[in-house]
Design a protein around this motif. Structure first.
Motif, PDB file in Angstrom:
ATOM      1  N   PRO A  71       0.835  -1.200   0.000  1.00 45.45           N
ATOM      2  CA  PRO A  71       0.000   0.000   0.000  1.00 45.45           C
ATOM      3  C   PRO A  71       0.867   1.246   0.000  1.00 45.45           C
ATOM      4  CG  PRO A  71      -0.748  -1.522   1.670  1.00 45.45           C
ATOM      5  CD  PRO A  71       0.514  -2.081   1.116  1.00 45.45           C
ATOM      6  N   SER A  72       0.577   2.144  -0.918  1.00 41.12           N
ATOM      7  CA  SER A  72       1.407   3.328  -1.029  1.00 41.12           C
ATOM      8  C   SER A  72       0.552   4.540  -0.742  1.00 41.12           C
ATOM      9  CB  SER A  72       1.990   3.426  -2.426  1.00 41.12           C
ATOM     10  OG  SER A  72       0.943   3.399  -3.380  1.00 41.12           O
ATOM     11  N   GLY A  73       1.197   5.637  -0.436  1.00 38.89           N
ATOM     12  CA  GLY A  73       0.456   6.857  -0.170  1.00 38.89           C
ATOM     13  C   GLY A  73      -0.156   7.380  -1.446  1.00 38.89           C
ATOM     14  N   PRO A  74      -1.064   8.285  -1.333  1.00 42.07           N
ATOM     15  CA  PRO A  74      -1.707   8.855  -2.528  1.00 42.07           C
ATOM     16  C   PRO A  74      -0.700   9.619  -3.372  1.00 42.07           C
ATOM     17  CG  PRO A  74      -2.770   9.633  -0.513  1.00 42.07           C
ATOM     18  CD  PRO A  74      -1.576   8.862  -0.093  1.00 42.07           C
TER      19      PRO A  74
ATOM     20  N   ALA B 240      -6.236   2.093  -1.815  1.00 43.10           N
ATOM     21  CA  ALA B 240      -4.981   2.722  -2.256  1.00 43.10           C
ATOM     22  C   ALA B 240      -5.102   3.228  -3.697  1.00 43.10           C
ATOM     23  CB  ALA B 240      -3.826   1.733  -2.131  1.00 43.10           C
ATOM     24  N   ARG B 241      -5.718   2.429  -4.542  1.00 41.54           N
ATOM     25  CA  ARG B 241      -5.822   2.835  -5.954  1.00 41.54           C
ATOM     26  C   ARG B 241      -6.747   4.035  -6.125  1.00 41.54           C
ATOM     27  NH1 ARG B 241      -5.654  -2.553  -9.791  1.00 41.54           N
ATOM     28  NH2 ARG B 241      -4.007  -3.621  -8.636  1.00 41.54           N
ATOM     29  N   VAL B 242      -7.849   4.063  -5.412  1.00 42.12           N
ATOM     30  CA  VAL B 242      -8.798   5.173  -5.561  1.00 42.12           C
ATOM     31  C   VAL B 242      -8.193   6.463  -4.990  1.00 42.12           C
ATOM     32  CG1 VAL B 242     -11.025   6.069  -4.772  1.00 42.12           C
ATOM     33  CG2 VAL B 242     -10.846   3.730  -5.625  1.00 42.12           C
ATOM     34  N   LEU B 243      -7.628   6.383  -3.790  1.00 44.00           N
ATOM     35  CA  LEU B 243      -7.075   7.594  -3.171  1.00 44.00           C
ATOM     36  C   LEU B 243      -5.781   8.038  -3.848  1.00 44.00           C
ATOM     37  CD1 LEU B 243      -7.598   6.921   0.652  1.00 44.00           C
ATOM     38  CD2 LEU B 243      -9.105   8.092  -0.950  1.00 44.00           C
ATOM     39  N   GLY B 244      -5.064   7.083  -4.404  1.00 48.17           N
ATOM     40  CA  GLY B 244      -3.750   7.399  -4.952  1.00 48.17           C
ATOM     41  C   GLY B 244      -3.770   7.775  -6.416  1.00 48.17           C
ATOM     42  N   GLY B 245      -4.956   7.866  -7.009  1.00 47.52           N
ATOM     43  CA  GLY B 245      -5.037   8.309  -8.390  1.00 47.52           C
ATOM     44  C   GLY B 245      -4.763   7.225  -9.415  1.00 47.52           C
ATOM     45  N   ARG B 246      -4.668   5.952  -8.959  1.00 48.88           N
ATOM     46  CA  ARG B 246      -4.443   4.877  -9.924  1.00 48.88           C
ATOM     47  C   ARG B 246      -5.776   4.307 -10.424  1.00 48.88           C
ATOM     48  NH1 ARG B 246      -1.330   0.761  -6.986  1.00 48.88           N
ATOM     49  NH2 ARG B 246      -1.865   1.878  -5.076  1.00 48.88           N
ATOM     50  N   ARG B 247      -6.836   4.906  -9.964  1.00 49.12           N
ATOM     51  CA  ARG B 247      -8.180   4.572 -10.418  1.00 49.12           C
ATOM     52  C   ARG B 247      -8.929   5.881 -10.580  1.00 49.12           C
ATOM     53  NH1 ARG B 247     -11.192  -0.241 -11.641  1.00 49.12           N
ATOM     54  NH2 ARG B 247      -9.620  -1.839 -11.350  1.00 49.12           N
TER      55      ARG B 247
ATOM     56  N   GLN C  80      -4.389   4.488   7.542  1.00 41.50           N
ATOM     57  CA  GLN C  80      -3.158   5.187   7.158  1.00 41.50           C
ATOM     58  C   GLN C  80      -3.308   5.803   5.770  1.00 41.50           C
ATOM     59  OE1 GLN C  80       0.192   2.542   7.111  1.00 41.50           O
ATOM     60  NE2 GLN C  80       1.595   4.105   6.382  1.00 41.50           N
ATOM     61  N   LEU C  81      -3.930   5.082   4.859  1.00 44.61           N
ATOM     62  CA  LEU C  81      -4.137   5.607   3.507  1.00 44.61           C
ATOM     63  C   LEU C  81      -5.040   6.832   3.532  1.00 44.61           C
ATOM     64  CD1 LEU C  81      -4.589   2.264   1.540  1.00 44.61           C
ATOM     65  CD2 LEU C  81      -2.709   3.877   1.296  1.00 44.61           C
ATOM     66  N   PHE C  82      -6.107   6.755   4.316  1.00 43.86           N
ATOM     67  CA  PHE C  82      -7.028   7.892   4.390  1.00 43.86           C
ATOM     68  C   PHE C  82      -6.354   9.101   5.047  1.00 43.86           C
ATOM     69  CE2 PHE C  82     -10.996   6.815   2.579  1.00 43.86           C
ATOM     70  CZ  PHE C  82     -11.166   5.443   2.730  1.00 43.86           C
ATOM     71  N   ALA C  83      -5.524   8.851   6.059  1.00 40.20           N
ATOM     72  CA  ALA C  83      -4.821   9.957   6.726  1.00 40.20           C
ATOM     73  C   ALA C  83      -3.846  10.625   5.756  1.00 40.20           C
ATOM     74  CB  ALA C  83      -4.073   9.440   7.953  1.00 40.20           C
TER      75      ALA C  83
END
Lengths: 215, 142
Positions: free
Chosen positions: A7-10, A79-86, B51-54
């Protein structure tokens, strides 16, 4: 692809693009940690049900390859939705963030995980030293026709109905499988008290938690 | 709820799932326990998800702050080059940008301070560090 990436950051959004990149950002930010916990659990539960439903198409008794599970599937979708990969969540198109994330879970599972699982050789036994013996027969077979899919859906319905001995349990299940999802509607159809329908639904849910298609 | 129009097996799954989780008011602890019975590490999943949401929230705040600073810099330059209609209007816009989402006391404090700022001082607010210091002085007054 060897499993999901960690899981990566956005992704960093460019200046001036925050709202354009994520039309639902404001609503997401307004969610409390309690809301988010409930959402994550809901999403994981959906992923778990999806995996059980497709267990018959997975080798190794329904286990996903590369140590993935319902939890990792749910986290990957987030992760994909928040990170712009979706495509980002747009409340004007899909009012429910949970519903949108479920669609992403399903897409990842059916388009990536299932095909990857089918490409892995199936275990057909163990040798004298206890090592897995790979089944070398080709995993890919032509997909089912529409008629086959209908027939299989009917077989699944019958298999599910066979899990319950009590007629009213079967009737409630039949209603749910035939487009009636609300307890009130089922109660009206079957002329039963709504509380009885809720009770039976809980019973069905508990039973299906341990059922895998193909059992 | 996602709908699969083409595959009746998927449609059956979605109908059943929706029917069985109609209420959405189940106890969270029970849901967690049900997942744990399936050997799913729920706590790790929740922690990673939170963690992702934060991180997302942090990124969005940063992006909005960047937008505000850019608009502020443009507003200051327009004022200094005489393209603003009036000093009053320029100060109002700059106060709004500096106060961010606040429209209350912080906005009032920023606006008051801007009334005493000369054109040259205003130009210096395009520097991030000077801007941060200015905002801090305003916040102290609130």
């Amino acid at each position: 692809m060897d499993g999901f990436a960690a899981p990566s950051g956005p992704a960093v959004t460019g200046p001036g693009t925050a709202d354009l990149a994520h039309p639902g950002a404001g609503q997401i930010e307004a969610l409390s940690d309690a809301d988010l916990r409930a959402l994550i659990v809901d999403l994981t539960r959906y992923a778990a049900a999806l995996i059980r439903w497709y267990a018959g198409r997975l080798p190794r008794g329904g286990a996903l390859p590369f140590g993935e599970d319902a939890g990792s599937l749910a986290v990957e979708a987030i992760a994909r939705v928040l990170g712009g990969r979706r495509r980002p969540w747009d409340p004007s198109k899909e009012p429910s963030l949970l519903a949108y994330l479920k669609s992403v879970v399903k897409s990842i599972f059916t388009r990536e995980v299932l095909p990857r699982a089918k490409r892995d050789p199936e275990v057909s036994g163990v040798d004298a030293e206890g090592n897995d013996i790979a089944d070398e027969t080709p995993a890919s077979t032509p997909g089912p026709s529409a008629v086959d899919a209908e027939a299989e859906a009917e077989r699944v319905k019958n298999a599910l109905l066979a899990l319950f001995d009590v007629e009213e349990d079967q009737l409630v299940l039949l209603c749910m499988m035939e487009e009636q999802t609300k307890a009130a509607d089922i109660a009206a159809t079957l002329e039963m008290p709504v509380r009885d329908v809720y009770r039976i639904k809980q019973k069905i849910k508990r039973r299906l938690e341990t059922w895998r298609r193909g059992d | 709820m996602p709908r699969e129009q083409n595959d009746p097996r998927d449609a059956l799954f979605e109908r059943l799932y929706e029917a069985l989780h109609e209420d959405g008011v189940e106890d969270l602890a029970e849901q967690v326990a049900a997942l744990q019975r399936q050997d799913i590490d729920v706590e790790t999943t929740i922690a990673e998800g939170l963690q992702l949401f934060a991180a997302f929230r942090g990124q969005q705040k940063l992006a909005r702050a960047r937008v505000r600073v850019e608009r502020l810099q443009r507003a200051v330059q327009e004022f200094l080059h005489g393209t603003s209609d009036s000093m009053v209007a320029a100060r109002q816009e700059i106060a709004q940008l500096l106060a961010g989402e606040s429209r209350g006391r912080l906005y009032a404090a920023v606006h008051r301070k801007l009334e005493a700022v000369s054109a040259e001082d205003l130009q210096s607010l395009s520097d991030d560090a000077a801007l941060a210091a200015f905002l801090e002085r305003c916040a102290d007054e609130v």
